[in-house]
Design an enzyme around this catalytic site. Structure first.
Site, PDB file in Angstrom:
ATOM      1  N   GLY A  88      -5.654   1.003 -14.581  1.00 13.39           N
ATOM      2  CA  GLY A  88      -5.221   0.816 -13.186  1.00 13.39           C
ATOM      3  C   GLY A  88      -6.285   1.254 -12.218  1.00 13.39           C
ATOM      4  N   GLY A  93      -0.687  -8.453  -3.777  1.00 15.46           N
ATOM      5  CA  GLY A  93      -2.109  -8.730  -3.620  1.00 15.46           C
ATOM      6  C   GLY A  93      -2.946  -8.084  -4.707  1.00 15.46           C
ATOM      7  N   THR A  94      -2.251  -7.381  -5.597  1.00 17.66           N
ATOM      8  CA  THR A  94      -2.972  -6.652  -6.636  1.00 17.66           C
ATOM      9  C   THR A  94      -3.442  -7.572  -7.760  1.00 17.66           C
ATOM     10  OG1 THR A  94      -0.816  -6.292  -7.640  1.00 17.66           O
ATOM     11  CG2 THR A  94      -1.684  -4.531  -6.265  1.00 17.66           C
ATOM     12  N   GLN A 121      -9.791  -5.668  -5.779  1.00 13.35           N
ATOM     13  CA  GLN A 121      -8.993  -4.472  -5.543  1.00 13.35           C
ATOM     14  C   GLN A 121      -9.887  -3.283  -5.205  1.00 13.35           C
ATOM     15  OE1 GLN A 121      -5.557  -4.724  -4.975  1.00 13.35           O
ATOM     16  NE2 GLN A 121      -5.463  -2.901  -6.232  1.00 13.35           N
ATOM     17  N   GLY A 172       3.063   0.399  -7.588  1.00  7.87           N
ATOM     18  CA  GLY A 172       2.657   1.638  -6.940  1.00  7.87           C
ATOM     19  C   GLY A 172       2.052   2.564  -7.960  1.00  7.87           C
ATOM     20  N   ARG A 200     -10.012  -0.527 -19.649  1.00  9.35           N
ATOM     21  CA  ARG A 200     -10.325  -1.946 -19.796  1.00  9.35           C
ATOM     22  C   ARG A 200     -10.093  -2.698 -18.480  1.00  9.35           C
ATOM     23  NH1 ARG A 200      -6.526  -6.054 -23.021  1.00  9.35           N
ATOM     24  NH2 ARG A 200      -7.445  -7.927 -22.124  1.00  9.35           N
ATOM     25  N   PHE A 210       0.807  -1.234   0.000  1.00 10.02           N
ATOM     26  CA  PHE A 210       0.000   0.000   0.000  1.00 10.02           C
ATOM     27  C   PHE A 210       0.832   1.273   0.000  1.00 10.02           C
ATOM     28  CE2 PHE A 210      -2.107  -3.288   2.687  1.00 10.02           C
ATOM     29  CZ  PHE A 210      -3.042  -3.710   1.746  1.00 10.02           C
ATOM     30  N   GLY A 238      -6.047   0.330  -8.490  1.00 10.48           N
ATOM     31  CA  GLY A 238      -5.725   0.001  -7.108  1.00 10.48           C
ATOM     32  C   GLY A 238      -6.042   1.115  -6.138  1.00 10.48           C
ATOM     33  N   GLU A 239      -6.024   2.344  -6.609  1.00 14.30           N
ATOM     34  CA  GLU A 239      -6.109   3.457  -5.672  1.00 14.30           C
ATOM     35  C   GLU A 239      -7.400   4.255  -5.789  1.00 14.30           C
ATOM     36  OE1 GLU A 239      -1.874   5.095  -4.914  1.00 14.30           O
ATOM     37  OE2 GLU A 239      -1.802   4.105  -6.848  1.00 14.30           O
TER      38      GLU A 239
END
Ligand SMILES: Cc1cc2nc3c(=O)[nH]c(=O)nc-3n(C[C@H](O)[C@H](O)[C@H](O)COP(=O)(O)OP(=O)(O)OC[C@H]3O[C@@H](n4cnc5c(N)ncnc54)[C@H](O)[C@@H]3O)c2cc1C
Ligand code: SF4
Ligand code: FES
Ligand code: FES
Lengths: 722, 319, 154
Positions: A685, A458-459, A622, A496, A612, A233, A687-688
């Site tokens: 992306g 874990g992504t 996620q 990241g 996508r 993270f 993740g965040e």
């Protein structure tokens, strides 16, 4: 749909994380931390420690392990422990005890006596606001203070004063710790002057480079391995103290050293997300169109300023159309633990302020908060000509509103003793790519390997590598093995910035044609199966007129063990043509107990435009995880730093993160528009972005339920006791 | 954790004469030994001792052996709901499988300074000072505090037991004695290190809950920052006997607010004989926090306590 | 001191200091690294194993006090086939980094065996920072229905 490829290993206990390795002869290191926030260590009495059973060595600033400060282009400098006697935060590593067993090391460490010359510590962000400093330039290289004013407008104050409706409010967010379940740790083994380091980090090649510099050895002599990482993270970018001390001590002692921070130590001896204070002033016309937006931000940072949470640059700078914009970013240096990026740095706390203020504006206007956001959607960041490459935020909101039943929100909602409220917020997160190299190998058994040094904390990157490889080679994913988490593989950079999928996807898009060319060369070259003929590649086979063979057959016929090619990619031209971001609409329903006022989540929905979606299940996971991080920020987590600089709640019983029972069903939906302007695979992306906006949506829902506007997170029940 | 000697006797006599610190589930002891808060040179594993059993005796009193696990007690059909609820809202299922109820009653405060040997703490190190009074005290007590210590007693079970007038049977080589749990715990006063009335060489043998048929209507409400796996900000144990819409009898105790489990006798008195409705509950609850001494960050507990009382009464009265 | 542990059906002899927890005995002495150390204080659940069939926290258990059989995540598979709970965790994507997963799986096995009514509450002693919670609940539910249909067949 294939499941996450490492799920069988992770569910059976077979996945080996850094600390799961115990080479023969392993000894154990234990870190000792400071109990003051500012001052100098004048003496350390370690006689009793050395005499304790099993102790092999005690390292202190007076008897240090030689370490040099590593410097990397991406991370800047990384702090190395025990090199001087300065203490600049409570819980700073000041010693390292190595013993034959973990128990001996832990218990001997209790005997270290440190004498300090204390100096006054600055630990209060509030007290420091008045003499805050300008932050360094933003990621985009923009100055901390910037304005975009319409022609003829003299100042942002004038623009605000001329607005029909105004909001002026100040918000606060807490210091946070990444608190990955795997504490920072390392196992270091030296053999023939070569170091092998097992340690969960966000990038094995970065880790190896930092260690090589710190230990002053050739980069080729350091191999960092992190095939499994127990969460990161943002908190495992810099190499950690366990890695530096473990590696240096292992070299000194000639024994493998295993070292892990305790959970308590993780809260200070790694890094944190800074605390912030943010003032938002928004002006709008009576129709809800923004006329002025001012976002002043203050972030805590370390005594020698380092990372600053870019809240205004991360949000108000880009999110809405406004003719007049003014943002500032200040920092307050404090004697607090190191600061660094943490999931959605800038955007997560910044969106709490901006999106709460937008809700306050909607209330002031008497307007539906969804409508307010639709009305002010930007086609480009204010004052920049580069339009968003692909933006479907409106669709996220309209789809989400429908799916969530947003129209029901006007009914007075009380469910037995619980007051019910609805809230919404915008989410945005920049779409980035990092330089990345991926090696693709075709093997005689008709399998392929896709390899990069990058990490999968874990992504789902391991799974994504197989899927992209399979797609690019037109073979089933079961035949594509992913290799990652090893610094000897081609540099995959850091996990990241929600960049990994786009970065490896781009590199594979380059590498796959190259390896196919190499295969074709083997097939048609001297001694090849199709020597001298015209051939084409499709679906894992090489076709010559009237004839075909699998790539494995081609390789076997030529007596080759493999063909291989490396694809590289880096952000390029696209950055000069468009602005890139992912987008989302957050919705939530909260319950507040009529008597005891605790807030509980009852429903959440996030609708995202992230280009996508490569692996549906991992993508959903996620997103769900990120949305729950938002719940955590809104209602649970915050590192409380006492006046002395001591963290008051640095353990898992008092630094609260949600437990299973706190989390309701989380509904996730995507609008699927591949963004091939950003990269060839069209994925942006995710993740965040999922964290962004959630805390505001929750605070907005709490307001909807209770009429009480809470401008500080985490929200606690005493905020709601009238 | 300092080195220690471990024995595991099978008879009470051996254990009682050992002079060693008792280890039951270990969920407090092992934790605090790792933190260097407790440093017993000798530890006696008491799990093989015959301090087990959950049964209703001929007089109708409920008797529970001190070594019974929290999970077993919570699941037992003859245990009053307020006790089961208090247990089920404690810790986690794993911890409840480990922890004994004797150990639960003997658990130490969760005050962060108490747990951190780098900090002063009068309870751990008499005379060293109490940083909580000026420090991070949001979780701390408002009732029963002293200038020496303001830490809460953290057991949920104890709150339920105090509400039901439970007694504990103490065993020693001198024979046994029986103490009301409410009298067992001591207010911190000037000697916060003396938490209870257990004498050297004694163990808790049994917990006895006197027969109280109407306690079949009882519950435990625990208010906390997250839904589970956390200690109480405020909790209330209540048993309510309603006849013809009026409160015939009631028992109430609170946790998370006092330095010891806090019986709310004044609220009980205000309720007795009155109507069993929201307005009456609210009126009676007003005295719940009388005498509270709020600190810098826990003043909200004086408001939260009466509200938690009302909530608990409403929940139990609705059945 | 000399102790004997029965772990995943095997009897293991160890000579250890009484300070050694069951978690450190498993991980550092017996090479059984499925159980993880997330806090070492009973505050996270990553170290959950079964002792005598019930989930406990190995980090707060002294190895020398363990008398009943121990089962870890490594001991769940039978005849080389994953336990239905392990299968369900994989299928429901009830994990991300996987660090909490061994502990989650051990609690989930108990949730299914005990037919608990409130899965979310029961699973609350296992923190997951990746926050796979909704999928963990789905996995428990899947495993439970697998079990029910298996029970129905018997
Ligand atoms: C993360 C966490 C969360 C928790 N949450 C809660 C919660 O929400 N609510 C709650 O109530 N508790 C909670 N607890 C505390 C837990 O319930 C206690 O630690 C447990 O009940 C102690 O019982 P034990 O058998 O493990 O005691 P041990 O640790 O074995 O012993 C504790 C103390 O009691 C003494 N002792 C044990 N048995 C006896 C006896 N028979 N006679 C005399 N002395 C004895 C021991 O010598 C020791 O000093 C939590 C604990 C943890 C670690
Ligand atoms: S409140 Fe009590 S336990 Fe906490 S520091 Fe003060 S004296 Fe110690
Ligand atoms: S490691 Fe045992 S509960 Fe966290
Ligand atoms: S999967 Fe990462 S902590 Fe649970």
């Amino acid at each position: 749909m294939t499941m996450r490829t490492d799920a069988p290993l992770k569910t059976s206990g077979a996945a080996r994380y850094g600390l799961d390795v115990t080479p023969p002869g392993t000894v154990y290191g234990y870190v000792v931390t400071s109990t003051i926030a500012h001052g100098e260590i004048t003496a350390m009495d370690v006689a009793a420690v050395r005499a304790a059973p099993g102790v092999l060595a005690v390292y202190t600033p007076f008897d240090p392990l030689p370490l040099r400060t590593p410097m990397s282009p991406l991370l800047g400098e990384t702090w190395v422990p025990l090199q001087d006697t300065e203490v600049t935060y409570y819980g700073q590593p000041v010693g390292f005890v190595v013993a034959e067993t973990f128990e001996q090391a832990r218990d001997a460490a209790l005997l270290v006596e440190v004498t300090y010359d204390r100096r006054p510590a600055r630990t209060s962000l509030h007290a420091g606001l008045a003499d805050a400093l300008d932050a360094p330039p933003s990621l985009h290289g923009e100055p901390p203070t910037l304005q975009v004013l319409a022609d003829g407008v003299e100042s942002i104050e004038d623009a605000l004063a001329a607005s029909a409706v105004r909001v002026d409010a100040t918000y606060e967010t807490a210091t946070q710790n990444h608190a990955a379940m795997e504490p920072h740790s390392a196992v270091a083994v030296w053999e023939d002057g070569r170091l092998t380091l097992y340690s969960g980090t966000q990038g094995s090649d970065l880790q190896a480079a930092q260690l090589a510099q710190a230990l002053d050895v050739e980069p080729a002599r350091v191999r960092a391995l992190n095939p499994f990482v127990g969460g990161a993270f943002g908190g495992k970018g810099h190499a950690g103290v366990s890695a530096f001390l473990g590696a240096a001590a292992a070299r000194d002692l000639g024994r493998p050293v295993k070292a892990a921070l305790t959970r308590e130590q993780v809260f200070t001896a790694t890094a944190t997300r800074p605390a912030t204070v943010q003032r938002l002033r928004i002006g709008a016309d009576a129709d809800g169109r923004l006329t002025a937006l001012a976002h002043d931000s203050w972030s805590s940072t370390t005594a020698t300023p380092s990372f600053v949470e870019p809240t205004s640059h991360g949000t108000s700078r880009e999110w809405y159309t406004t003719p007049n914009l003014a943002i500032t970013q200040k920092m307050v240096p404090l004697h607090v633990p190191p600061t660094t990026f943490m999931r959605a740095p800038g955007e997560a706390p910044g969106s709490f302020a901006l999106e709460s203020a937008m809700d306050e504006l909607a209330v002031a206007l008497g307007m539906d908060p969804v409508e307010l956001r639709l009305r002010n959607s930007s086609i480009a960041p204010p004052g920049r000509d580069l339009q968003w490459s692909s933006k479907h935020l409106d669709e996220c909101f309209t789809l989400g509103a429908q799916r969530f039943g947003w129209a029901q929100r006007h009914r007075r909602r009380v469910d037995r003793d619980w007051l019910v409220g609805y809230g919404t917020a915008t989410a945005m997160f920049p779409a980035l790519r990092f330089p990345c190299a991926v090696r693709i190998t075709l093997r005689p058994d008709d399998t392929a390997e896709v390899a990069t040094s990058g990490a999968d904390p874990g992504t789902g990157l391991r799974t994504v590598l197989s899927l992209f490889g399979a797609e690019a080679l037109a073979i089933p994913p079961e035949r594509v093995e992913a290799a990652l988490g090893d610094s000897t593989l081609p540099p995959g950079g850091m996990s990241g910035g929600s960049t990994a999928t786009a970065s490896v996807g781009s590199a594979i898009a380059v590498g796959a044609p190259a390896v196919i060319d190499a295969l074709v060369a083997v097939a048609t070259g001297p001694g090849g199966l199709f020597e001298g003929r015209e051939v084409a590649y499709a679906d894992g086979r090489v076709f010559a007129e009237g004839d075909s063979a699998t790539f494995g057959e081609v390789l076997r016929a030529a007596g080759r063990d493999e063909v291989t090619a490396i694809g590289t990619s880096a952000p390029g031209e696209e950055m000069t043509k468009h602005s890139f971001s992912s987008f989302g609409a957050q919705f939530c329903e909260v319950r507040v107990h009529r008597w005891t006022r605790e807030v509980r989540m009852s429903r959440m929905l996030g609708v995202f435009d992230a280009g996508r979606i490569v692996h549906e299940q991992a993508a959903r996971s996620q997103i769900m995880g990120g949305m729950i991080w938002g719940v955590s920020a809104a209602l649970h987590e915050g590192l409380e730093i006492e006046e002395s600089g001591r963290p008051a709640n640095g353990d898992f019983a008092s630094y609260l993160i949600p437990v299973n029972a706190d989390i309701p069903t989380v509904d996730v939906e995507f609008v699927r528009y591949p963004d091939t302007l950003h990269n060839p695979v069209g994925a942006r992306g995710l993740g965040e972005i999922s964290v962004v906006g959630v805390a505001a949506a929750i605070a907005n829902a709490v307001y909807d339920a209770t009429g009480i506007r809470v401008r500080r997170i985490p929200i606690v029940l005493e905020d709601l006791l009238e | 954790m300092r080195a220690f000697e471990l024995t595991a006797p099978t008879t009470l006599d051996e254990a009682l004469t050992s002079g060693a610190t008792a280890l039951a589930g270990g969920t407090t002891l092992v934790d605090l030994m790792k933190l260097d808060v407790l440093t017993p040179p000798r530890v006696v594993d008491i799990n093989a001792l015959p301090l087990r059993g959950i049964e209703v005796d001929p007089a109708g009193d409920l008797r529970i052996g001190a070594l019974e696990r929290m999970s077993a007690v919570a699941a037992h059909p003859q245990v009053y709901p307020v006790i089961s609820r208090a247990l089920l809202l404690s810790a986690s299922q794993q911890l409840r499988n480990m922890a004994s109820i004797g150990g639960n009653l003997m658990q130490r405060t969760r005050c962060g300074y108490f747990r951190d040997v780098a900090m002063p703490c009068n309870r751990r190190d008499p005379g060293s000072g109490c940083p909580a009074i000026e420090g991070a005290n949001r979780m701390h007590a408002v009732l029963g505090t002293s200038d020496a210590c303001v830490a809460t007693h953290a057991s949920d079970l104890a709150v339920a037991l105090v509400a039901l007038d439970a007694r504990i049977e103490l065993v020693s080589t001198q024979g046994g004695r029986s103490v009301a749990l409410a009298d067992f715990y001591r207010l911190p006063g000037d000697t916060p290190e003396r938490e209870h009335d257990l004498r050297p060489g004694e163990l808790i043998g049994e917990i006895v809950v006197p027969r109280l048929d109407w306690a079949a209507r009882s519950t435990y409400v625990k208010v906390r920052d997250r839904q589970s796996y956390e200690f109480a900000l405020c909790s209330v144990a209540v048993a309510l006997d309603v006849r013809d819409g009026r409160v015939a009898d009631v028992r109430i105790a609170a946790g998370g607010v006092g330095t010891v489990p806090w019986r709310l006798t004044a609220v009980e008195a205000a309720l007795r004989g009155g109507p069993a409705d929201e307005a009456a509950f609210e009126a009676a609850a007003q005295v719940a926090a009388d005498g509270a001494r709020p600190l810098s960050h826990n003043g909200y507990k004086t408001a939260l306590l009466p509200r938690t009382v009302v909530r608990a009464l409403l929940e139990v009265s609705r059945g | 001191m000399d102790i004997t542990l029965e772990v995943n059906g095997e009897t293991r002899h160890l000579s250890i200091d009484p300070r050694v927890t069951l978690l450190d005995a498993l991980r550092e002495r017996l090479g059984i690294t499925g159980p993880k150390k997330g806090c070492d204080r009973g505050q996270c659940g990553a170290c959950t194993v079964h002792v005598d069939g019930r989930p406990v926290l190995a980090c707060l258990t002294l190895a020398a006090t363990v008398r009943e059989p121990v089962r870890t995540v490594e001991g769940l598979a039978a005849d080389g086939r994953p336990h239905p709970v392990q299968q369900a965790f994989a299928e429901q994507d009830a994990l991300q980094c996987g660090f909490c997963t061994s502990g989650q799986v051990m609690s989930a096995v108990a949730a299914v065996e005990q037919e608990v009514a409130d899965v979310r509450e029961f699973m609350s002693g296992n923190l997951c920072r990746c926050a796979a919670y909704p999928n963990i609940v789905a996995a428990v539910e899947q495993a439970r229905s697998t079990k029910e249909s298996a029970d129905a067949r018997v």
